[in-house]
Enzyme design. Structure first.
Site, PDB file in Angstrom:
ATOM      1  N   PHE A  90       0.893  -1.251   0.138  1.00  0.00           N
ATOM      2  CA  PHE A  90       0.070  -0.014  -0.017  1.00  0.00           C
ATOM      3  C   PHE A  90       0.896   1.286   0.095  1.00  0.00           C
ATOM      4  O   PHE A  90       0.812   2.187  -0.712  1.00  0.00           O
ATOM      5  CB  PHE A  90      -0.785   0.058   1.185  1.00  0.00           C
ATOM      6  CG  PHE A  90      -1.385   1.317   1.631  1.00  0.00           C
ATOM      7  CD1 PHE A  90      -2.793   1.923   1.093  1.00  0.00           C
ATOM      8  CD2 PHE A  90      -0.871   2.319   2.380  1.00  0.00           C
ATOM      9  CE1 PHE A  90      -3.224   2.975   1.260  1.00  0.00           C
ATOM     10  CE2 PHE A  90      -1.402   3.415   2.782  1.00  0.00           C
ATOM     11  CZ  PHE A  90      -2.712   3.949   2.398  1.00  0.00           C
ATOM     12  N   SER A  91       1.972   1.126   0.901  1.00  0.00           N
ATOM     13  CA  SER A  91       2.586   2.562   1.209  1.00  0.00           C
ATOM     14  C   SER A  91       3.378   3.103  -0.342  1.00  0.00           C
ATOM     15  O   SER A  91       3.459   4.157  -0.164  1.00  0.00           O
ATOM     16  CB  SER A  91       3.760   2.194   2.052  1.00  0.00           C
ATOM     17  OG  SER A  91       3.022   1.688   3.309  1.00  0.00           O
ATOM     18  N   GLY A 126      -9.323  -1.882   6.778  1.00  0.00           N
ATOM     19  CA  GLY A 126      -8.160  -0.920   7.494  1.00  0.00           C
ATOM     20  C   GLY A 126      -7.423  -0.156   6.475  1.00  0.00           C
ATOM     21  O   GLY A 126      -6.410   0.680   6.699  1.00  0.00           O
ATOM     22  N   THR A 179       6.908  -2.881   8.047  1.00  0.00           N
ATOM     23  CA  THR A 179       5.726  -3.922   8.337  1.00  0.00           C
ATOM     24  C   THR A 179       5.955  -5.348   8.141  1.00  0.00           C
ATOM     25  O   THR A 179       7.180  -5.434   8.938  1.00  0.00           O
ATOM     26  CB  THR A 179       4.924  -3.826   6.824  1.00  0.00           C
ATOM     27  OG1 THR A 179       3.596  -4.401   6.940  1.00  0.00           O
ATOM     28  CG2 THR A 179       5.619  -4.346   5.589  1.00  0.00           C
ATOM     29  N   LYS A 213       8.134  -5.425  12.519  1.00  0.00           N
ATOM     30  CA  LYS A 213       7.948  -4.116  13.342  1.00  0.00           C
ATOM     31  C   LYS A 213       8.574  -4.411  14.811  1.00  0.00           C
ATOM     32  O   LYS A 213       8.886  -3.366  15.519  1.00  0.00           O
ATOM     33  CB  LYS A 213       6.385  -4.252  13.463  1.00  0.00           C
ATOM     34  CG  LYS A 213       5.591  -3.703  12.116  1.00  0.00           C
ATOM     35  CD  LYS A 213       4.152  -3.471  12.405  1.00  0.00           C
ATOM     36  CE  LYS A 213       3.468  -2.974  11.160  1.00  0.00           C
ATOM     37  NZ  LYS A 213       2.030  -2.819  11.227  1.00  0.00           N
ATOM     38  N   TYR A 266      -6.947  -4.718   3.946  1.00  0.00           N
ATOM     39  CA  TYR A 266      -7.733  -3.682   3.012  1.00  0.00           C
ATOM     40  C   TYR A 266      -7.906  -4.292   1.686  1.00  0.00           C
ATOM     41  O   TYR A 266      -8.408  -3.718   0.797  1.00  0.00           O
ATOM     42  CB  TYR A 266      -6.976  -2.397   3.056  1.00  0.00           C
ATOM     43  CG  TYR A 266      -5.508  -2.652   2.469  1.00  0.00           C
ATOM     44  CD1 TYR A 266      -5.386  -2.271   1.218  1.00  0.00           C
ATOM     45  CD2 TYR A 266      -4.535  -2.721   3.405  1.00  0.00           C
ATOM     46  CE1 TYR A 266      -4.124  -2.548   0.548  1.00  0.00           C
ATOM     47  CE2 TYR A 266      -3.083  -3.276   2.883  1.00  0.00           C
ATOM     48  CZ  TYR A 266      -3.075  -2.893   1.423  1.00  0.00           C
ATOM     49  OH  TYR A 266      -1.815  -2.789   1.216  1.00  0.00           O
ATOM     50  N   GLY A 320       0.764 -10.235  16.875  1.00  0.00           N
ATOM     51  CA  GLY A 320       1.792  -9.638  16.238  1.00  0.00           C
ATOM     52  C   GLY A 320       2.098  -8.141  16.304  1.00  0.00           C
ATOM     53  O   GLY A 320       1.133  -7.671  17.170  1.00  0.00           O
ATOM     54  N   GLY A 321       2.834  -7.604  15.816  1.00  0.00           N
ATOM     55  CA  GLY A 321       2.992  -6.170  16.087  1.00  0.00           C
ATOM     56  C   GLY A 321       1.831  -5.334  15.957  1.00  0.00           C
ATOM     57  O   GLY A 321       1.794  -4.320  16.809  1.00  0.00           O
ATOM     58  N   ASN A 330       6.680   1.199  13.429  1.00  0.00           N
ATOM     59  CA  ASN A 330       6.292   1.071  11.952  1.00  0.00           C
ATOM     60  C   ASN A 330       6.784   2.347  11.131  1.00  0.00           C
ATOM     61  O   ASN A 330       6.641   2.463  10.095  1.00  0.00           O
ATOM     62  CB  ASN A 330       4.838   0.764  11.803  1.00  0.00           C
ATOM     63  CG  ASN A 330       4.159   1.948  12.183  1.00  0.00           C
ATOM     64  OD1 ASN A 330       4.417   2.930  13.078  1.00  0.00           O
ATOM     65  ND2 ASN A 330       3.270   2.627  11.071  1.00  0.00           N
TER      66      ASN A 330
END
Length: 252
Positions: free
Chosen positions: A18-19, A232, A65, A69, A211, A131-132, A90
């Site tokens: 996504f980023s 998300g 990610t 993390k 997402y 998880g993180g 993150n």
């Protein structure tokens, strides 16, 4: 042309990122032609220092990610108090001196995206996964004064319960359910957390950190039983903007 300002995402198997898409579009919209965002797809966290050797002059900020993390902190010089307490990072800011600072913007993204949906009867939450990202979710619930339990395939302490122990009676008490596991992510869209969906009703709020797809099987089954559901995407957008803010803050 002015010097390259480089940003990126650290993770494993992150071609879907996504980023990268989000920040590339942002840079284009802001006419920041010297800004670059790329993926640093690492097979293991030990490869992390090499990224700085390759881009020592250009690298200003990074997102982190799955599955790093909780591990990346060992390679940073300072960690923000919230990120330290959460136990997951993150966002990384790199100062001109080369100093690396760690932050957690997942809390900001999650808290601000779920808060408008929380009603008076939402007192307790189940967090699926350990998880993180789940740690950031738990930290946000603390700030919102919502009790929570982690759900794990193999519970390790009193703060965790097993999926097998989730009954309809338990679901009547825990009316927020957040999926922090990868179950249901594309392409495995048919998968979903193993909970008794018949116990979900219109008083429930189901939130999925996934997402892609926009509506997971987890969310669809919740919605069919009358629950309010949210994916998300907004959390990701909010945490990304918070990262951008941190990267652009003046530093000593």
């Amino acid at each position: 042309m002015s010097a390259i300002k480089r940003f990126g995402l650290v993770g494993k198997n992150i071609s879907y990122s996504f980023s990268r898409g989000y920040f590339s579009e942002k840079f284009e919209a802001l006419n920041l032609s010297n800004h670059v965002y790329q993926n640093f797809d690492l097979e293991n966290i030990e490869e992390f220092p090499a990224v700085f050797e390759d881009f020592s002059e250009e690298l200003l900020g990074m997102n982190v990610t799955i599955p790093y993390k909780e591990k990346v902190g060992a390679y940073l010089d300072e960690i923000d108090e919230d990120a330290k307490e959460i136990g997951a990072i993150n966002t990384i800011k790199i100062l001109k001196s080369g100093k690396r600072l760690g932050y957690n913007t997942d809390v900001y993204g999650f808290q601000n995206s779920i808060a408008p949906l929380i009603k008076e009867h939402h007192k307790k939450a189940l967090i699926l996964g350990t998880g993180g990202a789940s740690k950031a979710v738990a930290y946000a619930f603390k700030k919102l004064n919502i009790e929570y339990k982690f759900v794990s395939r193999i519970p390790k302490n009193d703060s965790q319960i097993s999926y097998e122990s989730i009954s309809e009676a338990l679901l009547s008490e825990f009316t927020i359910i957040v999926n922090c596991s990868p179950l249901g992510t594309s392409p495995d869209v048919h998968l979903c957390p193993d909970i008794p969906y018949e116990g979900i009703a219109n008083k429930h709020l189901l939130y999925d950190l996934i997402y892609n797809p926009a509506e997971t099987t987890f969310l669809r089954m919740g919605k069919e039983n009358g629950a309010v559901v949210k994916n998300g995407l907004q959390m990701l957008e909010l945490q990304a903007e918070k990262s951008w803010e941190i990267w652009n803050e003046e530093s000593e």
